[in-house]
Design an enzyme around this catalytic site. Structure first.
Site, short mmCIF file in Angstrom:
data_model
loop_
_atom_site.label_atom_id
_atom_site.label_comp_id
_atom_site.label_asym_id
_atom_site.label_seq_id
_atom_site.Cartn_x
_atom_site.Cartn_y
_atom_site.Cartn_z
CG HIS A 1 4.82 11.99 -24.69
ND1 HIS A 1 3.48 11.69 -24.71
CD2 HIS A 1 4.95 13.06 -23.87
CE1 HIS A 1 2.82 12.54 -23.93
NE2 HIS A 1 3.70 13.39 -23.40
CG HIS B 1 -1.95 11.10 -25.08
ND1 HIS B 1 -2.52 11.43 -23.87
CD2 HIS B 1 -0.63 10.94 -24.84
CE1 HIS B 1 -1.57 11.50 -22.94
NE2 HIS B 1 -0.42 11.21 -23.50
CE LYS C 1 -2.24 13.46 -14.09
NZ LYS C 1 -2.70 13.78 -15.46
NE ARG D 1 -4.13 -1.79 1.91
CZ ARG D 1 -4.04 -2.91 2.61
NH1 ARG D 1 -3.09 -3.09 3.48
NH2 ARG D 1 -4.94 -3.85 2.43
NE ARG E 1 -1.47 16.85 -12.53
CZ ARG E 1 -0.65 16.17 -11.72
NH1 ARG E 1 -0.88 16.16 -10.44
NH2 ARG E 1 0.38 15.52 -12.20
CG ASN F 1 -4.34 16.82 -19.83
OD1 ASN F 1 -3.33 16.21 -19.53
ND2 ASN F 1 -5.45 16.78 -19.10
CD GLU G 1 -5.81 15.85 -15.26
OE1 GLU G 1 -4.67 15.42 -15.01
OE2 GLU G 1 -6.39 15.73 -16.34
CE LYS H 1 3.43 17.97 -14.17
NZ LYS H 1 3.72 16.70 -14.81
CG HIS I 1 -0.54 15.93 -23.65
ND1 HIS I 1 0.08 17.15 -23.72
CD2 HIS I 1 0.38 15.08 -23.11
CE1 HIS I 1 1.31 17.05 -23.22
NE2 HIS I 1 1.52 15.80 -22.86
CD GLU J 1 5.23 17.17 -22.33
OE1 GLU J 1 4.38 18.04 -22.03
OE2 GLU J 1 4.93 16.01 -22.67
N1 LIG Z 1 3.84 11.04 -14.88
C1 LIG Z 1 3.69 12.12 -15.62
O1 LIG Z 1 3.20 13.14 -15.16
C2 LIG Z 1 4.14 12.09 -17.03
C3 LIG Z 1 4.22 13.28 -17.77
C4 LIG Z 1 4.71 13.23 -19.06
C5 LIG Z 1 5.10 12.02 -19.61
N2 LIG Z 1 5.02 10.88 -18.88
C6 LIG Z 1 5.44 9.60 -19.42
O2 LIG Z 1 6.85 9.66 -19.62
C7 LIG Z 1 7.22 8.76 -20.66
C8 LIG Z 1 8.18 9.46 -21.59
O3 LIG Z 1 9.32 9.83 -20.86
P1 LIG Z 1 10.76 9.92 -21.56
O4 LIG Z 1 10.64 10.72 -22.78
O5 LIG Z 1 11.71 10.31 -20.53
O6 LIG Z 1 10.96 8.41 -22.05
P2 LIG Z 1 11.98 7.28 -21.60
O7 LIG Z 1 11.95 7.05 -20.16
O8 LIG Z 1 11.70 6.12 -22.49
O9 LIG Z 1 13.40 7.90 -21.97
C9 LIG Z 1 13.69 8.18 -23.31
C10 LIG Z 1 14.94 7.41 -23.78
O10 LIG Z 1 16.10 8.06 -23.28
C11 LIG Z 1 16.91 7.13 -22.55
N3 LIG Z 1 17.55 7.90 -21.50
C12 LIG Z 1 16.98 8.50 -20.44
N4 LIG Z 1 17.88 9.24 -19.77
C13 LIG Z 1 19.06 9.12 -20.42
C14 LIG Z 1 20.35 9.67 -20.24
N5 LIG Z 1 20.61 10.55 -19.27
N6 LIG Z 1 21.33 9.32 -21.11
C15 LIG Z 1 21.06 8.48 -22.14
N7 LIG Z 1 19.86 7.95 -22.38
C16 LIG Z 1 18.86 8.27 -21.53
C17 LIG Z 1 15.95 6.06 -22.11
O11 LIG Z 1 16.61 4.85 -21.90
C18 LIG Z 1 15.00 5.99 -23.30
O12 LIG Z 1 15.56 5.20 -24.32
C19 LIG Z 1 5.93 8.32 -21.32
O13 LIG Z 1 5.63 7.02 -20.91
C20 LIG Z 1 4.90 9.29 -20.78
O14 LIG Z 1 3.59 8.74 -20.70
C21 LIG Z 1 4.56 10.91 -17.61
ZN LIG Z 2 3.35 15.05 -22.13
#
Ligand SMILES: NC(=O)c1ccc[n+]([C@@H]2O[C@H](COP(=O)([O-])OP(=O)(O)OC[C@H]3O[C@@H](n4cnc5c(N)ncnc54)[C@H](O)[C@@H]3O)[C@@H](O)[C@H]2O)c1
Ligand SMILES: [Zn+2]
Length: 359
Positions: A263, A251, A142, A120, A240, A244, A236, A226, A247, A184
Site C-alpha cells: 500500500h 489505490h 475507519k 451492534r 478529512r 487521501n 469525512e 492525523k 491515494h 504515510e
Molecule cells: N483504517 C484506516 O484508516 C487505514 C488507513 C491506512 C491503511 N489502512 C489499511 O491498512 C492495511 C495495510 O496495513 P499494514 O501495512 O500494516 O499491513 P499488514 O497488516 O498486512 O501488515 C504488514 C505485514 O507486516 C506484518 N507485521 C505487522 N506487524 C509486525 C511486527 N511488529 N513484526 C513483524 N511483522 C509484522 C504483518 O503480518 C504483515 O505481513 C491495508 O489494508 C489498508 O487498507 C487502513
Molecule cells: Zn494509506
C-alpha cells in the site's frame, strides 16, 4: 512519551506510547472493560508476540481468547469476519467484553469491523504493530474489509476505546514494510506540516536506522497530525479528504497490480503523480515538486512504475467509492504543508502524470 487524548466527545480515547506490552493488561483492567478479551491477530504477529501477550494476561487474571488468521490483505474479507463472529459466539462475548486488534492495518481494519457490528458494537482496542498502523490506520476510526476486488468497500466509522502502541515491536517488522509505512509519514508532512517535512528531509538516515528517539518523535507527531485532521471531521465530510492525497492514483495502481506492491509503495507513486499534476498546472512550484520526489526517493520508496495500462488505471480510479458521478476529486499540493481538493483534473492530466511515472 506522554499519552495523546483524542477528543470525540463521549467516544474520546487515549493513544498510549510504550516500549513493551507489559502494562497492557493493567491499563485494560483499569479502564473497567470486562476481564474477557478476544485477541485478533495474524500469523506473523502471532509468531512474535502471541505467547508473550498471553502470559502477561494470565498473570492478571483475565480470560483471553485468540483468533489467528493468515497474514495479508487477501484475508481482509467477509469470510474472516464471519469466522470472528463464530469465535465471539463460541466464547460468549457480549458488550462487556472487548476485541483486541494486535497487528498491522489489516488486523486493525478486520477486528475493528467485527467489533463494530457484533451485537451492534462491542468495545475495541487497537494494538498496532506495523509502522503504517501506528502512524495511520489505528488512528481515526475507519474499519472495514475489501469486497469483490474493491478495497475497503464494506466498513464503518468506529472509534476504539484505547490505542496501545509498543514502539519496540517495529524491530521485527520487515524492512520493506517499515519503509512502506514511511509513505504515510511523508504524506502527513506534505498535506499538513512543512516543518515536519523538513525534519524528515534532515533525518533520513536515523529514520531508516530506526533510531529509537527519532522513532518516538516520528510516531507521536504523526498521530498528532492525523488526530488533528480526524477530530475536525470524523466522518469525512470535508477536511478529512486531504488524507487521501496520493491515494486516488495509488489505490488504482494497488488494485491493477493485484496487491503485489505494498500500500505505501503505491501511495508514494500516487503522491508523485498527484504532485506532478499540481506542478504542471502551476499550482505547485518546481522546487517543492522536486523536494517531494527527492524525499520519497531518499527514503527508498518507488517514484515510478513500469508497464502500466493507463486506461486500466483510469478505470480503477473511476470505480473508487470516493468518486461521485464520474467527476474525479483530487487532492493536490499547492506547497509542502498545504493541499487543496479540486475537480479540475482531467483524463489528459492523469495520462500525462501516468506517462511521467512510467517513463
Ligand atoms: N483504517 C484506516 O484508516 C487505514 C488507513 C491506512 C491503511 N489502512 C489499511 O491498512 C492495511 C495495510 O496495513 P499494514 O501495512 O500494516 O499491513 P499488514 O497488516 O498486512 O501488515 C504488514 C505485514 O507486516 C506484518 N507485521 C505487522 N506487524 C509486525 C511486527 N511488529 N513484526 C513483524 N511483522 C509484522 C504483518 O503480518 C504483515 O505481513 C491495508 O489494508 C489498508 O487498507 C487502513
Ligand atoms: Zn494509506
Amino acid at each position: 512519551l506522554e499519552d495523546l487524548l483524542l477528543d470525540f466527545k463521549e467516544r474520546s480515547y487515549s493513544i498510549v506510547f510504550r516500549d513493551s506490552f507489559l502494562d497492557l493488561p493493567k491499563i485494560l483492567t483499569a479502564q473497567k472493560l470486562s476481564s474477557k478479551f478476544l485477541i485478533i491477530t495474524d500469523t506473523n504477529v502471532d509468531f512474535y508476540y502471541g505467547e508473550q501477550i498471553k502470559e502477561f494476561f494470565s498473570d492478571n487474571n483475565c480470560t483471553l481468547y485468540k483468533f489467528v488468521f493468515e497474514a495479508g490483505e487477501k484475508s481482509k474479507n467477509l469470510n474472516t469476519i464471519s469466522q470472528i463472529y463464530d469465535q465471539c459466539i463460541e466464547h460468549r462475548l457480549d458488550r462487556s467484553s472487548a476485541i483486541l486488534a494486535l497487528g498491522g492495518g489489516v488486523v486493525g481494519d478486520i477486528a475493528g469491523f467485527a467489533a463494530s457490528t457484533y451485537m451492534r458494537g462491542i468495545p475495541f482496542i487497537q494494538i498496532p504493530t506495523s509502522l503504517l498502523a501506528q502512524v495511520d490506520s489505528s488512528v481515526g476510526g475507519k474499519v472495514g474489509v475489501d469486497f469483490k476486488g474493491s478495497k475497503n468497500l464494506i466498513g464503518a466509522f468506529y472509534q476504539p476505546a484505547l490505542v496501545y502502541m509498543n514502539l519496540k515491536c517495529l524491530r521485527t517488522l520487515p524492512k520493506r514494510e517499515y519503509i512502506a509505512g514511511l509513505a504515510e509519514v511523508i504524506k502527513h508532512g506534505i498535506i499538513y506540516d512543512m516543518e515536519f517535512f523538513s525534519y524528515l528531509e534532515n533525518n533520513v538516515e536515523s529514520i531508516l536506522s530506526q533510531d529509537f528517539d527519532i522513532l518516538k518523535y516520528l510516531v507521536k507527531k504523526n498521530c498528532m497530525i492525523k488526530a488533528d485532521v480526524v477530530q475536525q471531521d470524523e466522518k469525512e465530510l470535508g477536511l478529512r479528504a486531504i488524507l487521501n492525497f496520493g491515494h486516488t492514483i495509488g489505490h488504482a495502481i494497488e488494485s491493477i497490480m493485484d496487491f503485489s506492491l505494498l500500500h505505501g509503495e503505491c501511495v508514494s507513486i500516487g503522491m508523485v503523480a498527484a504532485s506532478y499534476i499540481a506542478c504542471r498546472k502551476k499550482l505547485l512550484s518546481e522546487k517543492h515538486f522536486s523536494r517531494i520526489v527527492g524525499l520519497v526517493h531518499k527514503i527508498g520508496l518507488p517514484t515510478k512504475i513500469k508497464n502500466i495500462d493507463f486506461e486500466k488505471v483510469y478505470g480503477e480510479m473511476l470505480k473508487d467509492k470516493k468518486q461521485k458521478r464520474n467527476v474525479l476529486k483530487f487532492i493536490l499540493p499547492v506547497k509542502i504543508g498545504k493541499v487543496i481538493q479540486t475537480t479540475v483534473v482531467t483524463k489528459e492530466d492523469i495520462f500525462e502524470a501516468l506517462e511521467y511515472i512510467s517513463s
